[in-house]
Design a protein around this motif. Structure first.
Motif, short mmCIF file in Angstrom:
data_model
loop_
_atom_site.label_atom_id
_atom_site.label_comp_id
_atom_site.label_asym_id
_atom_site.label_seq_id
_atom_site.Cartn_x
_atom_site.Cartn_y
_atom_site.Cartn_z
N THR A 1 14.97 52.79 51.49
CA THR A 1 16.89 52.84 51.64
C THR A 1 17.40 54.14 51.51
N VAL B 1 19.99 56.53 50.59
CA VAL B 1 20.81 56.92 48.70
C VAL B 1 21.97 57.65 49.47
N SER C 1 28.01 54.68 48.62
CA SER C 1 27.67 53.16 48.21
C SER C 1 27.33 52.50 47.54
N ASN C 2 25.22 52.73 47.21
CA ASN C 2 24.16 52.73 46.76
C ASN C 2 24.31 53.25 45.69
N ALA D 1 24.70 52.20 41.72
CA ALA D 1 23.77 51.27 41.17
C ALA D 1 22.35 51.41 41.20
N LEU D 2 22.05 52.25 41.28
CA LEU D 2 20.63 52.64 41.69
C LEU D 2 20.18 52.89 39.78
N LYS E 1 27.40 46.12 54.79
CA LYS E 1 26.22 45.90 54.83
C LYS E 1 25.84 44.81 55.36
N ASP F 1 18.17 46.42 56.49
CA ASP F 1 19.38 46.60 55.99
C ASP F 1 19.73 47.12 57.16
#
Ligand SMILES: [Zn+2]
Length: 338
Positions: A104, A106, A109-110, A113-114, A275, A314
């Protein structure tokens, strides 16, 4: 648990069996698995860090092999995503730890969570903007991280620990306008410096994870071509937006759709605004009539006429052989059109 395979660490008093057990219970994320990220990942997996998440947006190319130590010519021929190739090779080295590949880009938005289930974040990224984002996320989530960067024969690394050290914004108070600084593609990099910086960063990682009192609190700057070795004390900026005022502007920015020119070649990454999960096989069937398509469960590669791109599940795409971001956007909307 059999600690025999780590005997060179357990007999080292500073780590010992207790330290080794802490390493085996530790969780790290490596953001970017390139020149620095592959060396860090290699060292931490061999040292027995129990969970390693390897995050990268790109696939392996021949020009990576000069310095990105985990990859092979076959990975480049197959254009295997770096996160996947790194995990596959490291599983053969240490099957007793958990490795998680994440393909992905980075972004705001992510990133939280990562890193939210992680004890320590390692910087393997190749640009200051990504590092500012890591810096904000780590201060917001109260996670230590290790900055590491190298270009030509020089590199820098610093342990950044919320509540204990200054942050990256204290070090570089003004953001560089993107595209103005030298990059590894325009200035080059020798593989000795990426190895040295990454080895130092991974050793600091072991110290942080086992709670050692020897964790370095300074910025280390090294130029192995000019033989310069400096340790610099960085003062906290009392007006620092991140570590003093807890303002996380980059994290708060809605990412939306965006494009990024990739370091090292005439390629532009296009990330869709919302998403999505796309069916790679269905896309492959659709594109077969207009060009050559290869695909795996990780990605699809298309080439037809002047157009070449890789598409990920994605909805993200890397458009090759384009000079600017608007050309990449128009190819994206014509061929992928999410
Ligand atoms: Zn700061």
């Amino acid at each position: 648990m059999n600690l025999q395979r780590y005997s060179r660490q357990t007999v080292f008093d500073e780590i010992g069996e207790a330290g080794q057990e802490r390493l085996l219970r530790s969780r790290v994320a490596v953001i970017g698995v390139g020149a620095i990220g592959t060396v860090i990942a290699n060292n931490l997996c061999r040292a027995g860090v129990g969970f390693v998440r390897l995050i990268d947006r790109d696939y392996v190319e021949l020009g990576n092999l000069q310095r990105q130590v985990l990859y092979t010519e076959e990975d480049a021929r197959q254009r295997v995503p770096k996160a996947v190739a790194a995990c596959e090779h490291l599983r053969e080295v240490n099957s007793e730890i958990e490795l998680e590949p994440v393909i992905t880009d980075v972004n705001s938005s992510n990133i939280e969570a990562l890193i939210s289930d992680i004890d320590l974040v390692l910087d393997g990224s190749d640009n200051l903007e990504a590092r500012y984002l890591i810096n904000e996320a780590c201060f917001k989530e109260n996670r230590p991280w290790i900055y590491a960067g190298a270009i030509v024969g020089a590199g820098m690394t610093m342990n950044i620990i919320p509540g204990e050290t200054p942050c990256l914004r204290c070090l570089f108070s003004h953001s560089l306008p993107s595209g103005t600084g030298p990059t590894c593609s325009t200035a080059g990099v020798v593989n000795g410096i990426t190895g040295v910086i990454a080895s130092i960063a991974s050793t600091e990682a072991l110290k942080i994870l086992i709670g050692s009192s020897d964790v370095r609190k300074t910025l280390l700057a090294i130029d192995i071509w000019s033989n310069l070795f400096d340790e610099i004390t960085i003062e906290q900026n009392r007006d620092c937006p991140v570590c003093a005022h807890h303002e996380y502007k980059l994290l708060g920015r809605l990412s939306g759709s965006y494009t990024t020119s990739l370091c090292g070649r005439d390629s532009v990454q296009v990330v869709p605004g919302s998403k999505t999960t796309i069916d790679i096989e269905r896309f492959a069937q659709r594109l077969k009539g207009i060009g050559t398509v290869r695909y795996s469960r990780f990605m699809l590669q298309f080439s037809g006429g002047e157009v070449e791109f890789s598409l990920f599940p994605d909805g993200r795409a890397i458009i090759d052989k384009v000079k600017d971001e608007s050309a990449a956007r128009s190819i994206y909307s014509e061929y992928i059109g999410l």
